[in-house]
Enzyme design. Sequence first.
Site, PDB file in Angstrom:
ATOM      1  N   ASP A 177      45.208   9.603  50.299  1.00 44.11           N
ATOM      2  CA  ASP A 177      45.210   8.131  50.201  1.00 44.11           C
ATOM      3  C   ASP A 177      44.032   7.488  50.905  1.00 44.11           C
ATOM      4  O   ASP A 177      44.141   6.365  51.415  1.00 44.11           O
ATOM      5  CB  ASP A 177      46.523   7.547  50.754  1.00 44.11           C
ATOM      6  CG  ASP A 177      47.736   8.209  50.141  1.00 44.11           C
ATOM      7  OD1 ASP A 177      47.723   8.393  48.916  1.00 44.11           O
ATOM      8  OD2 ASP A 177      48.663   8.558  50.880  1.00 44.11           O
TER       9      ASP A 177
ATOM     10  N   LYS B 285      39.703   7.842  47.630  1.00 37.04           N
ATOM     11  CA  LYS B 285      38.781   8.707  46.883  1.00 37.04           C
ATOM     12  C   LYS B 285      38.622   8.237  45.449  1.00 37.04           C
ATOM     13  O   LYS B 285      37.529   8.260  44.897  1.00 37.04           O
ATOM     14  CB  LYS B 285      39.309  10.153  46.831  1.00 37.04           C
ATOM     15  CG  LYS B 285      39.413  10.839  48.152  1.00 37.04           C
ATOM     16  CD  LYS B 285      40.011  12.223  48.002  1.00 37.04           C
ATOM     17  CE  LYS B 285      41.466  12.259  47.595  1.00 37.04           C
ATOM     18  NZ  LYS B 285      42.429  11.731  48.568  1.00 37.04           N
TER      19      LYS B 285
ATOM     20  N   GLY C  78      48.052  10.090  43.721  1.00 33.57           N
ATOM     21  CA  GLY C  78      48.144   8.748  43.155  1.00 33.57           C
ATOM     22  C   GLY C  78      46.837   8.046  43.460  1.00 33.57           C
ATOM     23  O   GLY C  78      46.610   7.635  44.589  1.00 33.57           O
ATOM     24  N   HIS C  79      45.946   7.995  42.498  1.00 29.88           N
ATOM     25  CA  HIS C  79      44.634   7.395  42.732  1.00 29.88           C
ATOM     26  C   HIS C  79      44.595   6.016  42.091  1.00 29.88           C
ATOM     27  O   HIS C  79      44.829   5.881  40.887  1.00 29.88           O
ATOM     28  CB  HIS C  79      43.523   8.293  42.162  1.00 29.88           C
ATOM     29  CG  HIS C  79      43.395   9.596  42.888  1.00 29.88           C
ATOM     30  ND1 HIS C  79      42.698  10.669  42.404  1.00 29.88           N
ATOM     31  CD2 HIS C  79      43.883   9.987  44.088  1.00 29.88           C
ATOM     32  CE1 HIS C  79      42.765  11.666  43.275  1.00 29.88           C
ATOM     33  NE2 HIS C  79      43.484  11.275  44.302  1.00 29.88           N
TER      34      HIS C  79
ATOM     35  N   GLN D 202      44.670  14.735  47.293  1.00 29.50           N
ATOM     36  CA  GLN D 202      45.247  14.862  48.633  1.00 29.50           C
ATOM     37  C   GLN D 202      44.097  14.742  49.660  1.00 29.50           C
ATOM     38  O   GLN D 202      43.156  14.019  49.413  1.00 29.50           O
ATOM     39  CB  GLN D 202      46.032  16.171  48.809  1.00 29.50           C
ATOM     40  CG  GLN D 202      47.341  16.211  48.027  1.00 29.50           C
ATOM     41  CD  GLN D 202      47.149  16.312  46.524  1.00 29.50           C
ATOM     42  OE1 GLN D 202      46.458  17.187  46.049  1.00 29.50           O
ATOM     43  NE2 GLN D 202      47.747  15.430  45.779  1.00 29.50           N
TER      44      GLN D 202
END
Length: 442
Positions: free
Chosen positions: A14, A17, A42-43, A233
């Site tokens: 988080d 990225k 979750g991007h 991650q």
Amino acid sequence: MPPDTVIIGTQFGDEGKGRVVDMLAYAEESMVVRYSGGPNAGHTVVVGDQTFKFHNIPSGAASGRHSLIGGGCIVDPGKMAEELAALAEANITPSVSLSSRAHVIMPYHRLQDRVEEAWRRGDSEDAVIGTTGRGIGPCYADKAARTGFRIGDLLLSRDPAPLIRRMVAFKRRLFEQAYGVEVAAEDPALDADAVLSQIARWRELFAPILVDDVTAIQQARAEGKRLIFEGAQGFGLDIEYGRYPYVSSSVNSVGGAVANGAHHPLSIGVNKSYASAVGSGAFPSELFDEVADRIVERGNEYGTTTGRRRRVGWLDLPLLRRAATVNGLDGLVITSIDVLASFDQIGLCVAYDLDGERHETAPVIADDWERATPVIEMLPGWEDGDWDAVADGGWDALPGTVISYFERITELTGLEIVMCTFGPERTMFAARGPLAHLSAIR
Ligand code: IMP
């Protein structure tokens, strides 16, 4: 030939990225290769009034560039179909291909993830990892045990039925006899016919985008495209170097990118201006008071994948130093500096204290992680300013206290800060050094 660029999270995920990858992809002819993890990621990418939330699909998709889900990734085809349907509703059809080597998260892997968490719990809530429940650990475990399914083999081999029937029967015995969990006979995760009919559906959807990733990367290189390797991650969750066992099961560091096609890469770390984590495990610089509440509220610190409130703390230099060494970082991006605005003072965790001894880098031994207490240095904070004007003005327009904060990080880690962001929107950033070319996308 432009150098390959690897984007690596330097904390517990988080870090932002996805938005950095999006900017790099948008800036020039490129192909994004996601190199690790699965739908646990979750991007979030914000472009104008559109917000994209990517899980299995690489963040490069928001820029309209072609992207590749690489061989180090694992995919949940059902979840990926949902993700693509949600994007289609927003009139976005990502151009994406999928490595035939990527392993498949089978329906029983999600069940196994839950069953194993319950088994770990035993008598102690602390023993739970707090996984995303997406079947990540069991899928990577089957990959390493050579009992997994690569998507190319599963979708393109002549008849997967005999193997699927054996595997489903085996998993049922594992759940019932080893873990002592009853699974309903009609549970679709352990019903071979149901699994086979899902596979038939996945074949229709995904067989057309399967590729040999080595050839796909080679072709992009030959076309002069920049290759951007997108980590998922973060370093603290890396299976090799992270805070084991409170880690994910993938190689998130630069080694994961190199194992999946990156050549002599430029390694760029990404860290928020503070630290955050979801799930269990030691977090020495964690904050618990109203400062934490304020950061959570200002930074909207809730997991993109699970919606869980994230734990937050001061930026962790011992972890960052270790990430810099392992990944050979060439520069660091600091995201979300606007979230920390309007605090009188900002903390920096400069070292850990273990029983009175000062440690500059994050430990290896799990017990040391548990015992580590933070050594905090307080620095002057900054006002919530006109960030649009800062974006227009570039690096020199950043508030003086932000620059001093960065200089202190550089002094203590040797890392050059090459970009910072101050709002989720693609254009809210200042960049310099190896990322100076991004200024052109303003
Ligand atoms: P898993 O990856 O679902 O097995 O979860 C292992 C640990 O990694 C848990 O603490 C999760 O909360 C954490 N984790 C996995 N993916 C992410 C992510 O994308 N962001 C933050 N934490 C994550």
